[in-house]
Design a protein around this motif. Structure first.
Motif, PDB file in Angstrom:
ATOM      1  N   ILE A  95       2.889  78.013  27.260  1.00  0.00           N
ATOM      2  CA  ILE A  95       2.105  78.072  28.493  1.00  0.00           C
ATOM      3  C   ILE A  95       1.844  76.669  29.038  1.00  0.00           C
ATOM      4  O   ILE A  95       1.936  76.438  30.244  1.00  0.00           O
ATOM      5  CB  ILE A  95       0.792  78.848  28.258  1.00  0.00           C
ATOM      6  N   ASN A  96       1.562  75.723  28.151  1.00  0.00           N
ATOM      7  CA  ASN A  96       1.363  74.345  28.608  1.00  0.00           C
ATOM      8  C   ASN A  96       2.630  73.785  29.245  1.00  0.00           C
ATOM      9  O   ASN A  96       2.556  73.097  30.266  1.00  0.00           O
ATOM     10  CB  ASN A  96       0.922  73.457  27.450  1.00  0.00           C
ATOM     11  N   LYS A  97       3.787  74.078  28.653  1.00  0.00           N
ATOM     12  CA  LYS A  97       5.048  73.617  29.241  1.00  0.00           C
ATOM     13  C   LYS A  97       5.270  74.244  30.615  1.00  0.00           C
ATOM     14  O   LYS A  97       5.728  73.572  31.547  1.00  0.00           O
ATOM     15  CB  LYS A  97       6.217  73.943  28.315  1.00  0.00           C
ATOM     16  N   ILE A  98       4.955  75.528  30.751  1.00  0.00           N
ATOM     17  CA  ILE A  98       5.100  76.195  32.049  1.00  0.00           C
ATOM     18  C   ILE A  98       4.160  75.571  33.073  1.00  0.00           C
ATOM     19  O   ILE A  98       4.547  75.309  34.212  1.00  0.00           O
ATOM     20  CB  ILE A  98       4.830  77.717  31.918  1.00  0.00           C
ATOM     21  N   PHE A  99       2.912  75.296  32.679  1.00  0.00           N
ATOM     22  CA  PHE A  99       1.959  74.682  33.606  1.00  0.00           C
ATOM     23  C   PHE A  99       2.417  73.293  34.040  1.00  0.00           C
ATOM     24  O   PHE A  99       2.291  72.929  35.204  1.00  0.00           O
ATOM     25  CB  PHE A  99       0.566  74.606  32.995  1.00  0.00           C
ATOM     26  N   VAL A 100       2.956  72.519  33.109  1.00  0.00           N
ATOM     27  CA  VAL A 100       3.476  71.189  33.468  1.00  0.00           C
ATOM     28  C   VAL A 100       4.642  71.341  34.437  1.00  0.00           C
ATOM     29  O   VAL A 100       4.739  70.605  35.429  1.00  0.00           O
ATOM     30  CB  VAL A 100       3.891  70.417  32.188  1.00  0.00           C
ATOM     31  N   SER A 101       5.503  72.315  34.184  1.00  0.00           N
ATOM     32  CA  SER A 101       6.642  72.543  35.068  1.00  0.00           C
ATOM     33  C   SER A 101       6.188  73.007  36.455  1.00  0.00           C
ATOM     34  O   SER A 101       6.711  72.547  37.475  1.00  0.00           O
ATOM     35  CB  SER A 101       7.573  73.588  34.438  1.00  0.00           C
ATOM     36  N   ILE A 102       5.204  73.900  36.501  1.00  0.00           N
ATOM     37  CA  ILE A 102       4.679  74.363  37.793  1.00  0.00           C
ATOM     38  C   ILE A 102       4.046  73.202  38.542  1.00  0.00           C
ATOM     39  O   ILE A 102       4.260  73.043  39.753  1.00  0.00           O
ATOM     40  CB  ILE A 102       3.664  75.507  37.581  1.00  0.00           C
ATOM     41  N   ASP A 103       3.290  72.376  37.835  1.00  0.00           N
ATOM     42  CA  ASP A 103       2.659  71.218  38.471  1.00  0.00           C
ATOM     43  C   ASP A 103       3.716  70.279  39.046  1.00  0.00           C
ATOM     44  O   ASP A 103       3.581  69.804  40.178  1.00  0.00           O
ATOM     45  CB  ASP A 103       1.780  70.485  37.457  1.00  0.00           C
ATOM     46  N   LYS A 104       4.769  70.039  38.296  1.00  0.00           N
ATOM     47  CA  LYS A 104       5.856  69.170  38.772  1.00  0.00           C
ATOM     48  C   LYS A 104       6.521  69.777  40.010  1.00  0.00           C
ATOM     49  O   LYS A 104       6.789  69.066  40.982  1.00  0.00           O
ATOM     50  CB  LYS A 104       6.880  68.981  37.655  1.00  0.00           C
ATOM     51  N   GLU A 105       6.782  71.093  39.978  1.00  0.00           N
ATOM     52  CA  GLU A 105       7.398  71.744  41.126  1.00  0.00           C
ATOM     53  C   GLU A 105       6.493  71.690  42.358  1.00  0.00           C
ATOM     54  O   GLU A 105       6.972  71.498  43.475  1.00  0.00           O
ATOM     55  CB  GLU A 105       7.743  73.198  40.802  1.00  0.00           C
ATOM     56  N   LEU A 106       5.187  71.869  42.150  1.00  0.00           N
ATOM     57  CA  LEU A 106       4.262  71.794  43.285  1.00  0.00           C
ATOM     58  C   LEU A 106       4.243  70.396  43.897  1.00  0.00           C
ATOM     59  O   LEU A 106       4.219  70.245  45.125  1.00  0.00           O
ATOM     60  CB  LEU A 106       2.854  72.202  42.846  1.00  0.00           C
ATOM     61  N   ILE A 107       4.261  69.382  43.054  1.00  0.00           N
ATOM     62  CA  ILE A 107       4.288  67.998  43.546  1.00  0.00           C
ATOM     63  C   ILE A 107       5.573  67.733  44.320  1.00  0.00           C
ATOM     64  O   ILE A 107       5.556  67.160  45.410  1.00  0.00           O
ATOM     65  CB  ILE A 107       4.108  67.007  42.382  1.00  0.00           C
ATOM     66  N   GLU A 108       6.718  68.182  43.769  1.00  0.00           N
ATOM     67  CA  GLU A 108       7.998  67.971  44.453  1.00  0.00           C
ATOM     68  C   GLU A 108       8.042  68.717  45.780  1.00  0.00           C
ATOM     69  O   GLU A 108       8.524  68.188  46.784  1.00  0.00           O
ATOM     70  CB  GLU A 108       9.145  68.415  43.548  1.00  0.00           C
ATOM     71  N   SER A 109       7.542  69.956  45.793  1.00  0.00           N
ATOM     72  CA  SER A 109       7.521  70.739  47.033  1.00  0.00           C
ATOM     73  C   SER A 109       6.615  70.082  48.061  1.00  0.00           C
ATOM     74  O   SER A 109       6.964  69.996  49.249  1.00  0.00           O
ATOM     75  CB  SER A 109       7.052  72.171  46.756  1.00  0.00           C
ATOM     76  N   ASN A 110       5.457  69.613  47.624  1.00  0.00           N
ATOM     77  CA  ASN A 110       4.519  68.943  48.529  1.00  0.00           C
ATOM     78  C   ASN A 110       5.132  67.671  49.106  1.00  0.00           C
ATOM     79  O   ASN A 110       4.998  67.396  50.311  1.00  0.00           O
ATOM     80  CB  ASN A 110       3.219  68.636  47.792  1.00  0.00           C
ATOM     81  N   ASP A 111       5.813  66.900  48.261  1.00  0.00           N
ATOM     82  CA  ASP A 111       6.470  65.682  48.751  1.00  0.00           C
ATOM     83  C   ASP A 111       7.549  66.007  49.779  1.00  0.00           C
ATOM     84  O   ASP A 111       7.689  65.313  50.792  1.00  0.00           O
ATOM     85  CB  ASP A 111       7.086  64.898  47.584  1.00  0.00           C
ATOM     86  N   ASP A 112       8.310  67.084  49.526  1.00  0.00           N
ATOM     87  CA  ASP A 112       9.364  67.473  50.459  1.00  0.00           C
ATOM     88  C   ASP A 112       8.757  67.948  51.786  1.00  0.00           C
ATOM     89  O   ASP A 112       9.282  67.646  52.855  1.00  0.00           O
ATOM     90  CB  ASP A 112      10.241  68.558  49.844  1.00  0.00           C
ATOM     91  N   ILE A 113       7.647  68.666  51.709  1.00  0.00           N
ATOM     92  CA  ILE A 113       6.974  69.109  52.944  1.00  0.00           C
ATOM     93  C   ILE A 113       6.480  67.904  53.731  1.00  0.00           C
ATOM     94  O   ILE A 113       6.662  67.835  54.954  1.00  0.00           O
ATOM     95  CB  ILE A 113       5.817  70.072  52.607  1.00  0.00           C
ATOM     96  N   LYS A 114       5.863  66.954  53.048  1.00  0.00           N
ATOM     97  CA  LYS A 114       5.380  65.744  53.728  1.00  0.00           C
ATOM     98  C   LYS A 114       6.528  64.963  54.356  1.00  0.00           C
ATOM     99  O   LYS A 114       6.373  64.357  55.422  1.00  0.00           O
ATOM    100  CB  LYS A 114       4.616  64.858  52.750  1.00  0.00           C
ATOM    101  N   LYS A 115       7.674  64.976  53.704  1.00  0.00           N
ATOM    102  CA  LYS A 115       8.847  64.269  54.223  1.00  0.00           C
ATOM    103  C   LYS A 115       9.398  64.963  55.478  1.00  0.00           C
ATOM    104  O   LYS A 115       9.854  64.304  56.410  1.00  0.00           O
ATOM    105  CB  LYS A 115       9.922  64.213  53.135  1.00  0.00           C
ATOM    106  N   LYS A 116       9.350  66.287  55.511  1.00  0.00           N
ATOM    107  CA  LYS A 116       9.925  67.044  56.630  1.00  0.00           C
ATOM    108  C   LYS A 116       8.971  67.156  57.825  1.00  0.00           C
ATOM    109  O   LYS A 116       9.423  67.419  58.933  1.00  0.00           O
ATOM    110  CB  LYS A 116      10.302  68.456  56.172  1.00  0.00           C
TER     111      LYS A 116
END
Length: 106
Positions: A38-59
């Protein structure tokens, strides 16, 4: 006969205690593995959210440019919407990452 029954109960009690200890250790180990997963999944979700947020800010600036350009040319009948879209490199869609969400939901 009484002594034999007492020895039998001692052996059974030893076996039962051993089985209970083994079950406790097994449950503890499974809970530890689940918590790590579960901790690995949460870290992965957090990373994906950060990447998605960065891509949204870029677009966002690119989308704002498209909106401004469409607003500028909306009254101009000599230029098509296609030409306007080509001027601003089209609609830029951010990539939303949801691999971890899919993994946890299945």
């Amino acid at each position: 006969m009484n002594k034999t029954i007492m020895e039998f109960f001692k052996e059974i009690l030893t076996i039962i205690v051993g089985i209970l200890i083994a079950l406790y250790i097994n449950n503890w180990n499974e809970n530890r593995k689940d918590a790590n997963y579960i901790n690995k999944i949460f870290v992965s979700i957090d990373k994906e959210l950060i990447e998605s947020n960065d891509d949204i800010k870029k677009k966002m600036p690119q989308q704002q440019t498209l909106i401004d350009t469409l607003g500028f040319y909306k009254k101009n009948d000599t230029i098509s919407i296609f030409d306007v879209m080509m001027k601003v490199n089209g609609v830029q869609i951010p990539q939303i990452r949801i691999s971890s969400w899919k993994a946890i939901s299945s």
